[in-house]
Design a protein around this motif. Structure first.
Motif, short mmCIF file in Angstrom:
data_model
loop_
_atom_site.label_atom_id
_atom_site.label_comp_id
_atom_site.label_asym_id
_atom_site.label_seq_id
_atom_site.Cartn_x
_atom_site.Cartn_y
_atom_site.Cartn_z
N MET A 128 15.40 38.55 63.00
CA MET A 128 16.39 37.77 62.26
C MET A 128 15.97 37.46 60.83
N VAL A 129 14.67 37.43 60.57
CA VAL A 129 14.20 37.15 59.21
C VAL A 129 13.06 38.11 58.89
N GLU A 130 12.69 38.14 57.62
CA GLU A 130 11.50 38.89 57.23
C GLU A 130 10.25 38.20 57.77
N TYR A 131 9.25 39.00 58.13
CA TYR A 131 7.98 38.46 58.60
C TYR A 131 6.84 38.91 57.69
N ASP A 132 5.66 38.40 57.94
CA ASP A 132 4.47 38.72 57.14
C ASP A 132 3.77 39.93 57.75
N TYR A 133 3.40 40.88 56.91
CA TYR A 133 2.81 42.12 57.41
C TYR A 133 1.51 42.41 56.66
N PRO A 134 0.40 42.58 57.40
CA PRO A 134 -0.85 42.96 56.71
C PRO A 134 -0.74 44.32 56.03
N GLU A 135 0.11 45.21 56.57
CA GLU A 135 0.26 46.53 55.96
C GLU A 135 0.92 46.42 54.58
N TRP A 180 -4.40 35.13 52.70
CA TRP A 180 -3.57 35.24 53.90
C TRP A 180 -4.14 36.29 54.85
N ILE A 181 -4.57 37.43 54.33
CA ILE A 181 -5.16 38.48 55.16
C ILE A 181 -6.34 37.91 55.95
N LYS A 182 -7.18 37.16 55.27
CA LYS A 182 -8.34 36.57 55.95
C LYS A 182 -7.91 35.62 57.06
N GLY A 183 -6.92 34.78 56.75
CA GLY A 183 -6.47 33.81 57.74
C GLY A 183 -5.71 34.42 58.91
N TYR A 184 -5.17 35.62 58.72
CA TYR A 184 -4.38 36.28 59.75
C TYR A 184 -5.25 37.07 60.73
N GLN A 185 -6.52 37.21 60.42
CA GLN A 185 -7.39 37.96 61.32
C GLN A 185 -7.53 37.24 62.66
N ARG A 186 -7.49 38.01 63.73
CA ARG A 186 -7.60 37.44 65.08
C ARG A 186 -9.07 37.20 65.42
N PRO A 187 -9.35 36.38 66.44
CA PRO A 187 -10.75 36.07 66.77
C PRO A 187 -11.60 37.30 67.09
N ALA A 209 -5.82 46.16 56.41
CA ALA A 209 -6.41 44.88 56.04
C ALA A 209 -7.81 45.04 55.44
N LEU A 210 -8.56 46.00 55.96
CA LEU A 210 -9.90 46.22 55.41
C LEU A 210 -9.85 46.80 54.00
N GLN A 211 -8.78 47.50 53.67
CA GLN A 211 -8.60 47.94 52.29
C GLN A 211 -8.39 46.74 51.36
N SER A 212 -7.70 45.72 51.85
CA SER A 212 -7.55 44.50 51.05
C SER A 212 -8.90 43.87 50.76
N ARG A 263 -16.31 41.69 60.86
CA ARG A 263 -15.60 41.56 62.13
C ARG A 263 -14.53 42.65 62.27
N GLY A 264 -13.83 42.94 61.18
CA GLY A 264 -12.81 43.99 61.23
C GLY A 264 -13.40 45.35 61.52
N CYS A 265 -14.51 45.67 60.88
CA CYS A 265 -15.17 46.96 61.13
C CYS A 265 -15.71 47.02 62.56
N ASP A 266 -16.30 45.95 63.02
CA ASP A 266 -16.85 45.93 64.39
C ASP A 266 -15.73 46.13 65.42
N PHE A 267 -14.57 45.55 65.15
CA PHE A 267 -13.45 45.75 66.07
C PHE A 267 -13.07 47.22 66.13
#
Length: 537
Positions: free
Chosen positions: A426-433, A467-474, A493-496, A512-516
């Motif tokens: 219904m609305v625009e959302y936030d996208y890491p891409e 925002w990218i940093k805050g959007y990362q999952r545990p 996200a890692l490019q950011s 953490r992103g690379c380890d995932f």
């Protein structure tokens, strides 16, 4: 697997001849993509059989001339009946069947065009909706209000007998407005929407919907359809709203009108023939998107300065130069369009919808080539600046970036999501891409033009990467929406992080992103991921 029906129904009801070759290839494709066990069709090629997929694609086959007693049809019909028949189709399926006259309009939950008369300040006003949903419900509302159905034919009489478990004459259509098979009910209607629909059907339509209100709603939606057609040269945003717009023009202007003829021509662009047959794409191509990424891949490999590849890359650069959108929409404010001057679309300039990541990747490709010795400066600085100016308008209030537009409405609008088969539309959302695409191109841009809107660009990048940093999952991942899914989003996200100098050795986020990603690597060295992960997150 739900796109072809709109094109074929639009052809059929407007008496557009369907070439034998098209009919053959459509049959070939749907035969190849029928579920191997039950013979039905789902929402997409990997999905389980649903009422929407099975009823719509069965209808397509009948409209292109397939005999109902062919084994393909018998098997699909049996699956449809096991699911309760076409009365259990979601909203969009019931709409197309009502257009054909296979069902009565009473089965379709209301889509009053008068909602477009709401003042812009109203929180639920349609201009606040995501562009795809509002451009679908715009022509749908006009057609619903007209309660238009095509004349009965042999194929339609056949469908009346074949699509239902109960004899057609005995069906109480109004009682099935909310009937839907569990497999189709991915996003159940909210209590609020059910209440609104009840009030519209039982109070507003019979007692309060005066003709002058109805006619004003139809007139305004008709004008908005015309603006969409003018701004896309009748291509439309996508193959859901495009055939609906064609039908609006057919009802309003007549079968011989230019608007109908031009829509008929543009519908061809959504069709694609592959080894399995003819299908309908989700857009009229991916030309700008693929061209930009092809350039970026060659540059990344270091081959762009080799003479052998220069002619190819020059043609690609020339293509992106031609496809840059050079002006904003006519009646931009009136038809609720985002500024687009300097941007690039997903497909081509005619379609005319700028998208944040399409603008970013195309601009990145242009800058990288034009800053390489030996390539011409096809886009002067002002055209580069126009792209940046437009891109800076896409950032949301939390620093993230959406797709077609800056977010305009609250997520509470999902309470009015009537599609049933899709959530979060219904609305625009936030996208890491999309956010990353903007961060990387703006980082590249400021290296070459450090004096242009420096503060605005620096602030954009800072807010976006925060925002990218805050959007990362545990677990170190990011959730993606435009690819499958955690792998795709993590890659972006890692490019950011890299764009702001953060990497595995100096950043907890990047580590953490690379380890995932490393934890998901397969034994053969590659990565894979199922679309099903998105259903559980």
């Amino acid at each position: 697997m739900f796109l072809l029906v709109g094109v074929v129904v639009a052809w059929y009801v407007t008496k557009t001849p369907i070439p034998d070759a098209y009919a053959t290839e459509i049959k070939n494709y749907l035969t190849a993509r029928a579920h191997p066990k039950d013979g039905g069709w789902g929402l997409h090629i990997e999905g389980e059989s649903t009422v929407l997929g099975t009823a719509m694609n069965y209808t397509v086959l009948r409209l292109v001339g397939v005999d109902p007693e062919e084994p393909l049809m018998v098997k699909a019909r049996a699956t449809l009946h096991k699911l309760g028949g076409a009365v259990n189709s979601p909203h969009w399926g019931k709409f197309w069947l009502a257009v054909l006259g296979v069902v009565e309009w009473d089965i379709v939950n209301p889509v009053p065009p008068e909602i477009w008369l709401l003042p812009d300040w109203v929180p639920i006003a349609p201009w606040r909706w995501w562009i795809h949903i509002r451009q679908v419900f715009l022509p749908m509302g006009y057609i619903y209000s007209k309660r238009w159905s095509c004349e009965e034919t042999d194929e339609i009489r056949g469908l009346k007998e074949e699509l239902f478990v109960t004899p057609h004459a005995e069906i109480n259509w109004a009682s099935h407005r909310n009937s839907i098979a569990p497999i189709d009910n991915y996003n159940p209607k909210s209590w609020l929407l059910n209440t609104v629909n009840w009030v519209l059907v039982n109070v507003y339509n019979p007692y309060l919907r005066f003709n002058f209100i109805k006619e004003r709603g139809e007139q305004w939606t008709s004008e908005l359809v015309d603006m969409e057609d003018a701004n896309t040269d009748y291509a439309g945003l996508a193959p859901v709203n495009s055939p609906m717009n064609m039908l609006v023009c057919y009802i309003r202007d007549g079968p011989d009108a230019f608007s109908v003829r031009r829509h008929r021509e543009r519908l061809e662009e959504f069709l694609w023939v592959k080894d399995e047959g003819m299908l309908c794409n989700g857009t009229n191509g991916v030309q700008c998107w693929d061209t930009a990424f092809a350039i970026l891949a060659v540059v990344e490999s270091g081959l762009h300065d080799k003479e052998r590849w220069r002619p190819m890359l020059l043609k690609a650069l020339q293509y992106l130069e031609r496809q840059q959108i050079r002006e904003n929409c006519k009646d931009q404010e009136k038809c609720y369009r985002q500024p687009r001057k300097g941007g690039w679309p997903f497909s081509n300039k005619d379609q005319g919808y700028g998208v944040s990541d399409c603008i970013s990747e195309a601009l990145k490709a242009v800058i990288l080539l034009q800053k390489t010795e030996g390539y011409p400066q096809l886009l002067e600085d002002q055209r580069i600046f126009d792209a940046v100016d437009t891109l800076l308008l896409y950032q949301n209030d939390n620093g993230a970036v959406s797709s077609y537009e800056q977010r305009r409405g609250s997520e509470y609008l999902e309470l009015l999501n009537a599609a049933e088969v899709f959530g979060r539309i219904m609305v625009e959302y936030d996208y890491p891409e999309c956010t990353t695409a903007c961060v990387t191109v703006l980082s590249l841009f400021r290296k070459h033009w450090p004096e242009y809107r420096t503060d605005d660009i620096n602030l954009f990048i800072k807010r976006a990467t925060n925002w990218i940093k805050g959007y990362q999952r545990p677990d170190g991942s990011w959730y993606g929406s435009w690819g499958i899914c955690f792998t795709y989003a993590g890659m972006f996200a890692l490019q950011s992080m890299a764009a702001i100098g953060e990497n595995y050795s100096n950043s907890k986020i990047a580590k953490r992103g690379c380890d995932f990603l490393i934890s998901k690597q397969r034994e053969d060295g590659g990565w894979s991921e199922s679309y099903r992960v998105r259903k559980h997150h």
